[in-house]
Design an enzyme around this catalytic site. Structure first.
Site, PDB file in Angstrom:
ATOM      1  N   HIS A  41      54.904  40.594  45.701  1.00  0.00           N
ATOM      2  CA  HIS A  41      54.584  42.030  45.685  1.00  0.00           C
ATOM      3  C   HIS A  41      55.627  42.828  44.900  1.00  0.00           C
ATOM      4  CE1 HIS A  41      50.994  42.293  48.281  1.00  0.00           C
ATOM      5  NE2 HIS A  41      51.476  41.209  48.844  1.00  0.00           N
ATOM      6  N   THR A  42      56.473  42.132  44.161  1.00  0.00           N
ATOM      7  CA  THR A  42      57.484  42.824  43.355  1.00  0.00           C
ATOM      8  C   THR A  42      56.958  43.183  41.968  1.00  0.00           C
ATOM      9  OG1 THR A  42      58.282  40.620  42.795  1.00  0.00           O
ATOM     10  CG2 THR A  42      59.541  41.839  44.452  1.00  0.00           C
ATOM     11  N   ASP A  43      55.841  42.576  41.560  1.00  0.00           N
ATOM     12  CA  ASP A  43      55.454  42.726  40.147  1.00  0.00           C
ATOM     13  C   ASP A  43      54.818  44.075  39.846  1.00  0.00           C
ATOM     14  OD1 ASP A  43      52.909  42.138  41.221  1.00  0.00           O
ATOM     15  OD2 ASP A  43      52.312  40.974  39.463  1.00  0.00           O
ATOM     16  N   SER A  74      29.722  29.141  33.931  1.00  0.00           N
ATOM     17  CA  SER A  74      30.764  28.443  34.672  1.00  0.00           C
ATOM     18  C   SER A  74      30.139  27.393  35.564  1.00  0.00           C
ATOM     19  CB  SER A  74      31.559  29.416  35.545  1.00  0.00           C
ATOM     20  OG  SER A  74      32.380  28.678  36.444  1.00  0.00           O
ATOM     21  N   ALA A 130      42.258  31.365  46.509  1.00  0.00           N
ATOM     22  CA  ALA A 130      43.262  30.750  47.388  1.00  0.00           C
ATOM     23  C   ALA A 130      44.660  31.290  47.110  1.00  0.00           C
ATOM     24  CB  ALA A 130      43.249  29.235  47.226  1.00  0.00           C
ATOM     25  N   SER A 134      43.173  31.681  40.264  1.00  0.00           N
ATOM     26  CA  SER A 134      42.061  31.186  39.447  1.00  0.00           C
ATOM     27  C   SER A 134      41.578  32.276  38.500  1.00  0.00           C
ATOM     28  CB  SER A 134      40.907  30.718  40.337  1.00  0.00           C
ATOM     29  OG  SER A 134      40.291  31.814  40.995  1.00  0.00           O
ATOM     30  N   SER A 135      41.717  33.537  38.908  1.00  0.00           N
ATOM     31  CA  SER A 135      41.219  34.631  38.056  1.00  0.00           C
ATOM     32  C   SER A 135      42.015  34.707  36.752  1.00  0.00           C
ATOM     33  CB  SER A 135      41.246  35.968  38.805  1.00  0.00           C
ATOM     34  OG  SER A 135      42.552  36.298  39.223  1.00  0.00           O
ATOM     35  N   ASP A 179      50.456  37.058  37.225  1.00  0.00           N
ATOM     36  CA  ASP A 179      49.532  35.927  37.181  1.00  0.00           C
ATOM     37  C   ASP A 179      49.172  35.539  35.747  1.00  0.00           C
ATOM     38  OD1 ASP A 179      49.656  36.210  39.873  1.00  0.00           O
ATOM     39  OD2 ASP A 179      47.600  36.932  40.130  1.00  0.00           O
TER      40      ASP A 179
HETATM   41  P1  ADP Z   1      42.568  33.987  42.924  1.00  0.00           P
HETATM   42  O1  ADP Z   1      42.906  34.522  41.578  1.00  0.00           O
HETATM   43  O2  ADP Z   1      43.749  33.943  43.824  1.00  0.00           O
HETATM   44  O3  ADP Z   1      41.873  32.662  42.895  1.00  0.00           O
HETATM   45  P2  ADP Z   1      40.816  36.250  42.888  1.00  0.00           P
HETATM   46  O4  ADP Z   1      40.008  36.941  43.916  1.00  0.00           O
HETATM   47  O5  ADP Z   1      41.762  37.049  42.086  1.00  0.00           O
HETATM   48  O6  ADP Z   1      41.546  35.021  43.601  1.00  0.00           O
HETATM   49  O7  ADP Z   1      39.836  35.561  41.857  1.00  0.00           O
HETATM   50  C1  ADP Z   1      38.780  34.741  42.303  1.00  0.00           C
HETATM   51  C2  ADP Z   1      37.522  35.086  41.553  1.00  0.00           C
HETATM   52  O8  ADP Z   1      37.663  34.768  40.157  1.00  0.00           O
HETATM   53  C3  ADP Z   1      36.323  34.286  41.997  1.00  0.00           C
HETATM   54  O9  ADP Z   1      35.694  34.891  43.099  1.00  0.00           O
HETATM   55  C4  ADP Z   1      35.439  34.309  40.762  1.00  0.00           C
HETATM   56  O10 ADP Z   1      34.727  35.519  40.665  1.00  0.00           O
HETATM   57  C5  ADP Z   1      36.437  34.307  39.626  1.00  0.00           C
HETATM   58  N1  ADP Z   1      36.677  32.956  39.101  1.00  0.00           N
HETATM   59  C6  ADP Z   1      37.872  32.347  38.946  1.00  0.00           C
HETATM   60  N2  ADP Z   1      37.727  31.128  38.379  1.00  0.00           N
HETATM   61  C7  ADP Z   1      36.406  30.952  38.170  1.00  0.00           C
HETATM   62  C8  ADP Z   1      35.621  29.901  37.620  1.00  0.00           C
HETATM   63  N3  ADP Z   1      36.163  28.777  37.177  1.00  0.00           N
HETATM   64  N4  ADP Z   1      34.279  30.090  37.569  1.00  0.00           N
HETATM   65  C9  ADP Z   1      33.719  31.225  38.006  1.00  0.00           C
HETATM   66  N5  ADP Z   1      34.408  32.234  38.532  1.00  0.00           N
HETATM   67  C10 ADP Z   1      35.729  32.115  38.629  1.00  0.00           C
HETATM   68 MG    MG Z   2      43.523  36.511  41.133  1.00  0.00          MG
END
Ligand code: ADP
Ligand code: MG
Length: 392
Positions: A41-43, A74, A130, A134-135, A179
């Site tokens: 939470h520093t960023d 995807s 998680a 992933s975003s 990120d």
């Molecule tokens: P985190 O970044 O911690 O995983 P976020 O809520 O920021 O969590 O991002 C998750 C969202 O990003 C998913 O709900 C989806 O909408 C999107 N997303 C990420 N990777 C993929 C992927 N490979 N395919 C489809 N959607 C994805």
């Molecule tokens: Mg994210």
């Protein structure tokens, strides 16, 4: 959800691309998920962070199109191919997954870059939602692919900024720059020490195995809904505290001045714990960097545990599952453990002696079972490479 061999994953992703679009992809680009070692939470307070890239990776197979159409697919999302026109893109907060790659196209065009039609197919081994980003992996893999397809020649830092703009302005998530920078700039064998004010960065060698240590990620598999509102609320609180203290951002409160800052906020008791967390957390990142530079990775343990206590008690962004993971790991002999990522679910991070790793993982599993929680996913985190082209 395991980190599979990149060459195999690229091969499979290319085959899926051909089956979907009937053409050969121009290339396959990869961007990793990340785990933040310390600096939470520093960023968005202009502070310090220290993420490392996970072996879990998002791959983007892509090819340009001459008709100006943008097609997105995807393997990890329902709904088939999404078809859009780059010139019609408008920010759409709360939209489906395709907003992330479409947002990157939009951000690039907003920056005046010549980005047109393309076919894109995405596969990923990064667990979604998680706290392992992933975003950003999706955005940065997309950005790197578009950069190559359109010959943009953007730097890693520029790619990260465009990806962040996509998430902030197009998807509507007010995330900081950590990120995307992690996905774009991390290197194997290192944690990335990033100053989120001026974006200066340094690769800090982190070879846990060479010191007989292991870093474990515990994905709690929970995500509490209150996360999004609470994030915005913490962010607003930090900004208010900075204004009340007359500084540009909480990063400007030196650790030695913390007692004075807290005293100055006597009339704002709700803001004091926020300030205490940010100021002590920035200090912990600097201490962590010093320990790693000095070849003392063991010394990170107490910093991780102190970070968790601060996030739980002062910043109030933990949850019972994260507390159970961290407390159980500590009690079972880990050197230190903490929640990582935004909080309210997601993942915890455990630093443990190699010899105790299996015992600690078992203890966390057993504690989750005893509490009636979904079984966590526990895996070792070895700092992997950042975004890159895999093929050809
Ligand atoms: P985190 O970044 O911690 O995983 P976020 O809520 O920021 O969590 O991002 C998750 C969202 O990003 C998913 O709900 C989806 O909408 C999107 N997303 C990420 N990777 C993929 C992927 N490979 N395919 C489809 N959607 C994805
Ligand atoms: Mg994210």
């Amino acid at each position: 959800m395991t980190a599979t061999d990149p060459a195999q994953a690229a091969h499979r992703t290319a085959a899926e691309f051909r089956a979907l679009y009937g053409t050969e992809p121009t290339g396959i680009w990869a961007a990793p998920g990340r785990v933040n070692l310390i600096g939470e939470h520093t960023d968005y307070n202009d502070g310090f962070v220290m993420p490392l890239a996970l072996p879990h990776t998002t791959l983007a197979a892509a090819a340009p199109r001459t008709d100006g159409v943008l097609r997105l697919h995807s393997a990890g999302a329902p709904g088939g191919i999404v078809e859009l026109r780059p010139e019609d893109l408008r920010p759409r907060p709360g939209a489906d997954w395709s907003a992330y790659p479409a947002g990157v196209v939009w951000a690039m065009r907003e920056a005046g870059l010549p980005v047109g039609g393309a076919d894109l197919h995405v596969t990923s081994t990064v667990p979604l939602g998680a706290g392992l980003s992933s975003s950003a992996a999706l955005e940065v893999a997309t950005a790197l692919a578009l950069d190559a397809l359109h010959g943009l020649g953007l730097s890693r830092e520029e790619l990260a900024r465009l990806a962040q703009r996509a998430e902030n302005a197009y998807v509507g998530v007010p995330c900081g720059i950590m990120d995307q920078t992690a996905a774009a700039c991390c290197t194997a064998g290192h944690a990335l020490f990033l100053d989120t004010r001026d974006l200066t960065q340094r690769q800090v060698a982190f070879d846990a195995a060479a010191h007989g240590l292991r870093l474990l990620v515990v994905d709690t598999r929970v995500r509490h809904q209150l996360g999004d509102g609470a994030y915005a609320q913490r962010r607003a609180g930090c900004e208010r505290a900075a204004r009340a203290l007359g500084v540009r951002a909480l990063r400007d409160v030196p650790h030695a001045h913390l007692p004075d800052a807290l005293a100055a906020l006597a009339g704002e008791p709700g803001l004091r714990p926020l300030v205490r967390h940010i100021v002590t957390e920035n200090h912990r990142v600097e201490q962590a960097v010093a320990h790693l530079d000095a070849g003392r990775p063991h010394a990170l343990g107490p910093l991780l545990t102190a970070s968790h206590a601060s996030l739980r008690d002062d910043f109030a962004v933990s949850c019972p599952e994260l507390d159970l993971a961290a407390d159980t790991a500590d009690a079972a002999g880990a050197l230190g453990a903490r929640m990582t990522g935004g909080g309210f679910g997601g993942s915890a991070l455990v630093l443990v002696e190699e010899a105790a790793a299996a015992t600690v993982a078992k203890a966390v599993d057993a504690a989750f079972a005893a509490a009636g929680y979904t079984a966590p996913r526990i895996f070792p985190a070895v700092p992997g490479p950042g975004a890159r082209r895999l093929t050809p």
